[in-house]
Design a protein around this motif. Structure first.
Motif, PDB file in Angstrom:
ATOM      1  N   LEU A 106       1.003  -1.143  -0.024  1.00  0.00           N
ATOM      2  CA  LEU A 106       0.132  -0.085   0.068  1.00  0.00           C
ATOM      3  C   LEU A 106       0.663   1.140  -0.172  1.00  0.00           C
ATOM      4  O   LEU A 106       0.587   2.175  -0.893  1.00  0.00           O
ATOM      5  N   THR A 120       0.687   3.908  -3.022  1.00  0.00           N
ATOM      6  CA  THR A 120       0.437   4.915  -2.939  1.00  0.00           C
ATOM      7  C   THR A 120       1.536   6.070  -3.177  1.00  0.00           C
ATOM      8  O   THR A 120       1.098   7.303  -3.907  1.00  0.00           O
ATOM      9  N   LYS A 166       1.250   9.068  -5.740  1.00  0.00           N
ATOM     10  CA  LYS A 166       1.268  10.576  -5.347  1.00  0.00           C
ATOM     11  C   LYS A 166       2.433  11.249  -6.100  1.00  0.00           C
ATOM     12  O   LYS A 166       2.266  12.345  -6.809  1.00  0.00           O
ATOM     13  N   LEU A 196      -6.644  14.133  -6.142  1.00  0.00           N
ATOM     14  CA  LEU A 196      -6.561  12.765  -5.597  1.00  0.00           C
ATOM     15  C   LEU A 196      -7.834  12.065  -5.421  1.00  0.00           C
ATOM     16  O   LEU A 196      -7.905  10.801  -5.495  1.00  0.00           O
ATOM     17  N   LEU A 230      -8.939   8.494  -6.318  1.00  0.00           N
ATOM     18  CA  LEU A 230      -9.504   7.688  -5.408  1.00  0.00           C
ATOM     19  C   LEU A 230     -11.076   7.267  -5.756  1.00  0.00           C
ATOM     20  O   LEU A 230     -11.403   5.982  -5.501  1.00  0.00           O
TER      21      LEU A 230
END
Length: 173
Positions: free
Chosen positions: A26, A30, A34, A122, A126
């Motif tokens: 994760l 992530t 990012k 973001l 998501l």
């Protein structure tokens, strides 16, 4: 012959090893996402500096020392990154009302705009990632992640209790 580490996929799904493997995955995924979204922002600010901006927006004006503690970083790193944010007009220095010799860092209106733009990007991503998840699944992952994060914040890895004797690895033949 050195002991072979078990592959995390071979461990039971609720095992600590399996949780650790998924957390590492994760964090890596992530960070990759990012990085792709904010490699160097349109304002040429390194992505690590956005953590400072987030904390200033989320928690209000703060001293550099407070930011360093919250972000688990050196004061010199926070000073360098916050100077970049100040140079780009995203953060400003204010006199600390409690101690006029000290200063507080605060997000500017431009800093809030840039942060909000990144937040929207973001959240849009998501939403796409979670588009097949039920409301119950989203709630469950949010509750569990909050619980995990709360516990991580309070458990210093260097102060972990000793493992019971039977858990220590041995080099049996």
């Amino acid at each position: 012959m050195p002991a072979q580490l078990p592959h995390s996929d071979d461990a039971p799904h609720g095992s600590t090893d399996q949780v650790a493997a998924q957390l590492v995955r994760l964090v890596r995924l992530t960070a990759r996402a990012k990085s792709r979204m904010t490699k160097v922002g349109p304002d040429s600010v390194e992505r690590a500096a956005y953590a400072i901006l987030f904390h200033l927006i989320d928690r209000g004006p703060q001293r550099t020392s407070q930011l360093a503690e919250m972000l688990h970083s050196d004061i010199s790193t926070i000073s360098r990154q916050s100077s970049t944010l100040v140079d780009h007009g995203l953060v400003e220095r204010l006199a600390d009302p409690g101690d006029r010799r000290a200063s507080l860092l605060a997000a500017t209106s431009e800093g809030r705009r840039v942060f909000e733009t990144n937040r929207e990007r973001l959240n849009h991503w998501l939403e796409w990632v979670l588009d097949e998840w039920s409301d119950e699944d989203r709630l469950a992952v949010n509750v569990l992640l909050r619980r995990l994060n709360d516990r991580i914040e309070t458990c210093d890895p260097l102060a972990a209790p000793p493992r019971p004797e039977h858990e220590h690895s041995t080099d049996e033949v």
